[in-house]
Design a protein around this motif. Structure first.
Motif, PDB file in Angstrom:
ATOM      1  N   GLY A  12       0.808  -1.208  -0.112  1.00 56.35           N
ATOM      2  CA  GLY A  12       0.075   0.135   0.065  1.00 56.35           C
ATOM      3  C   GLY A  12       0.805   1.373  -0.089  1.00 56.35           C
ATOM      4  O   GLY A  12       2.075   1.337   0.021  1.00 56.35           O
ATOM      5  N   ILE A  13       0.140   2.415   0.143  1.00 55.94           N
ATOM      6  CA  ILE A  13       0.611   3.576  -0.027  1.00 55.94           C
ATOM      7  C   ILE A  13       0.997   4.471   1.500  1.00 55.94           C
ATOM      8  O   ILE A  13      -0.131   4.341   2.089  1.00 55.94           O
ATOM      9  CB  ILE A  13      -0.080   4.507  -0.790  1.00 55.94           C
ATOM     10  CG1 ILE A  13      -0.313   4.085  -2.282  1.00 55.94           C
ATOM     11  CG2 ILE A  13       0.544   5.979  -0.910  1.00 55.94           C
ATOM     12  CD1 ILE A  13      -1.408   4.743  -3.198  1.00 55.94           C
ATOM     13  N   ARG A  14       2.007   4.986   1.745  1.00 56.90           N
ATOM     14  CA  ARG A  14       2.382   5.546   3.100  1.00 56.90           C
ATOM     15  C   ARG A  14       1.252   6.392   3.485  1.00 56.90           C
ATOM     16  O   ARG A  14       0.856   7.470   2.676  1.00 56.90           O
ATOM     17  CB  ARG A  14       3.780   6.073   3.186  1.00 56.90           C
ATOM     18  CG  ARG A  14       4.018   6.670   4.400  1.00 56.90           C
ATOM     19  CD  ARG A  14       5.591   7.233   4.587  1.00 56.90           C
ATOM     20  NE  ARG A  14       5.768   8.133   5.617  1.00 56.90           N
ATOM     21  CZ  ARG A  14       6.825   8.600   5.917  1.00 56.90           C
ATOM     22  NH1 ARG A  14       7.804   8.452   4.813  1.00 56.90           N
ATOM     23  NH2 ARG A  14       7.248   9.021   7.213  1.00 56.90           N
ATOM     24  N   ALA A  15       0.824   6.495   4.670  1.00 59.05           N
ATOM     25  CA  ALA A  15      -0.086   7.376   5.194  1.00 59.05           C
ATOM     26  C   ALA A  15      -1.638   7.294   4.555  1.00 59.05           C
ATOM     27  O   ALA A  15      -2.372   8.334   4.923  1.00 59.05           O
ATOM     28  CB  ALA A  15       0.293   9.021   5.263  1.00 59.05           C
ATOM     29  N   GLU A  16      -1.877   6.456   3.718  1.00 63.75           N
ATOM     30  CA  GLU A  16      -3.110   6.240   2.874  1.00 63.75           C
ATOM     31  C   GLU A  16      -3.833   4.821   3.107  1.00 63.75           C
ATOM     32  O   GLU A  16      -4.260   4.738   4.068  1.00 63.75           O
ATOM     33  CB  GLU A  16      -3.078   6.645   1.223  1.00 63.75           C
ATOM     34  CG  GLU A  16      -2.581   8.029   1.184  1.00 63.75           C
ATOM     35  CD  GLU A  16      -2.578   8.312  -0.181  1.00 63.75           C
ATOM     36  OE1 GLU A  16      -2.944   7.603  -1.122  1.00 63.75           O
ATOM     37  OE2 GLU A  16      -2.038   9.453  -0.813  1.00 63.75           O
ATOM     38  N   ASN A  17      -3.656   4.089   2.266  1.00 65.97           N
ATOM     39  CA  ASN A  17      -4.006   2.866   2.534  1.00 65.97           C
ATOM     40  C   ASN A  17      -2.735   1.813   2.446  1.00 65.97           C
ATOM     41  O   ASN A  17      -2.019   1.415   1.408  1.00 65.97           O
ATOM     42  CB  ASN A  17      -5.010   2.365   1.167  1.00 65.97           C
ATOM     43  CG  ASN A  17      -6.182   3.259   1.032  1.00 65.97           C
ATOM     44  OD1 ASN A  17      -6.968   3.046   1.993  1.00 65.97           O
ATOM     45  ND2 ASN A  17      -6.441   3.795   0.098  1.00 65.97           N
ATOM     46  N   ARG A  18      -2.548   1.352   3.492  1.00 69.18           N
ATOM     47  CA  ARG A  18      -1.293   0.606   3.952  1.00 69.18           C
ATOM     48  C   ARG A  18      -1.579  -0.615   4.886  1.00 69.18           C
ATOM     49  O   ARG A  18      -2.632  -0.512   5.529  1.00 69.18           O
ATOM     50  CB  ARG A  18      -0.187   1.644   4.798  1.00 69.18           C
ATOM     51  CG  ARG A  18       1.157   1.034   4.702  1.00 69.18           C
ATOM     52  CD  ARG A  18       1.911   2.158   5.437  1.00 69.18           C
ATOM     53  NE  ARG A  18       3.316   1.634   5.580  1.00 69.18           N
ATOM     54  CZ  ARG A  18       4.291   1.475   4.531  1.00 69.18           C
ATOM     55  NH1 ARG A  18       3.889   1.786   3.254  1.00 69.18           N
ATOM     56  NH2 ARG A  18       5.539   1.101   4.747  1.00 69.18           N
ATOM     57  N   ARG A  19      -0.801  -1.565   4.620  1.00 69.47           N
ATOM     58  CA  ARG A  19      -1.088  -2.976   5.364  1.00 69.47           C
ATOM     59  C   ARG A  19       0.193  -3.667   5.705  1.00 69.47           C
ATOM     60  O   ARG A  19       1.050  -3.589   4.910  1.00 69.47           O
ATOM     61  CB  ARG A  19      -2.277  -3.816   4.784  1.00 69.47           C
ATOM     62  CG  ARG A  19      -2.322  -5.036   5.418  1.00 69.47           C
ATOM     63  CD  ARG A  19      -3.213  -6.031   4.871  1.00 69.47           C
ATOM     64  NE  ARG A  19      -3.399  -7.316   5.422  1.00 69.47           N
ATOM     65  CZ  ARG A  19      -4.747  -7.856   5.555  1.00 69.47           C
ATOM     66  NH1 ARG A  19      -5.807  -7.495   5.295  1.00 69.47           N
ATOM     67  NH2 ARG A  19      -4.680  -9.084   6.224  1.00 69.47           N
ATOM     68  N   GLN A  20       0.363  -4.043   7.067  1.00 67.43           N
ATOM     69  CA  GLN A  20       1.449  -4.812   7.423  1.00 67.43           C
ATOM     70  C   GLN A  20       0.776  -6.135   8.006  1.00 67.43           C
ATOM     71  O   GLN A  20       0.096  -6.119   8.989  1.00 67.43           O
ATOM     72  CB  GLN A  20       2.380  -4.089   8.380  1.00 67.43           C
ATOM     73  CG  GLN A  20       3.444  -4.788   8.855  1.00 67.43           C
ATOM     74  CD  GLN A  20       4.431  -4.097   9.865  1.00 67.43           C
ATOM     75  OE1 GLN A  20       3.971  -3.324  10.531  1.00 67.43           O
ATOM     76  NE2 GLN A  20       5.598  -4.501   9.995  1.00 67.43           N
TER      77      GLN A  20
END
Length: 246
Positions: A92-100
């Motif tokens: 995903g994109i930092r500070a937007e849609n992100r997953r770990q």
């Protein structure tokens, strides 16, 4: 007359010989049974001692600390034994849609502890209250370092197609919800129980725990899972989740 005495004497010898043979056979059987029982007892004792020694040696394993990715802008950490295998993936994109996604695999590969952290987007789920599926058992323990979450185990009594997993051997769950759940409640009360927002305030891209749980890699998720008393790896998996803190 002499012949009759000889015949009687022979009969007595035969009888005595038979009695002696029977006594010897009985003693042999008793000796063999005692030998087998002693051997079994020694083997059982050895197995228990071996398991206890292994558990004691596991207590000496060094713990490592892991945290979620710093780009999420918030904190979440946990501890795990150094001989567990750590793996992660970030998308995903930092500070937007992100997953770990973080996976921790036990030394034998029997258990896996997973953490999923998400940022941005809404989350919803549907559940049929009329299914008749009820919570059969539910127990929880509040985390020392993260009181908003609890370690939970549960089972669901099913009548129809389930809306959720039928059993959990360990998952993180919102404490506020866990404190209100009781056996006999609808299974729908469990859905999204592990979802918890980590960032405070209103945001278009909040950071949240999607789930954190223990998986028995060799078990059928549709059956009850019995964790052995001396299963040290399960205990370690449980301690990983219990160590979760902010």
């Amino acid at each position: 007359m002499t012949q009759r005495k000889n015949e009687q004497g022979s009969a007595h010898v035969i009888i005595v010989t038979a009695i002696v043979a029977a006594v010897i056979a009985a003693l042999a059987i008793v000796f063999w049974q005692n030998f087998i029982n002693d051997k079994a007892a020694n083997n059982n004792g050895s197995s228990v001692q071996t398991a206890e020694v292994e558990m004691a040696s596991r207590d000496q394993v060094t713990l490592k600390t892991a945290t979620i990715d710093e780009d999420f802008g918030t904190t979440l950490r946990f501890e795990y034994p150094e001989d567990w295998t750590y793996d992660q993936s970030i998308s995903g994109i930092r500070a937007e849609n992100r997953r770990q996604d973080i996976d921790l695999l036990s030394p034998t590969g029997k258990y896996k502890v997973t953490y999923s952290i998400v940022q941005g987007g809404g989350l919803g789920a549907m559940c049929d209250e009329g299914s008749g599926n009820k919570i059969g058992s539910f127990e929880y323990k509040i985390l020392d370092g993260f009181s908003e979450m609890s370690f939970v185990k549960y089972k669901i009594d099913t009548k129809e197609v389930v809306n959720y997993d039928t059993a959990s051997i360990g998952t993180l769950f919102k404490t506020e919800l866990a404190e209100s759940i009781k056996a006999g409640d609808s299974e729908c009360r469990i859905i999204l129980g592990g979802y918890h927002q980590l960032t405070e305030g209103e945001s278009d891209s909040p950071v949240s725990i999607l789930s954190a749980s223990i998986e028995d890699t060799g078990a059928d998720a549709t059956i009850d899972i019995d964790t052995a008393i001396l299963d040290q790896e399960y205990s370690e998996a449980k301690e990983i989740l219990l160590s979760t803190a902010r």
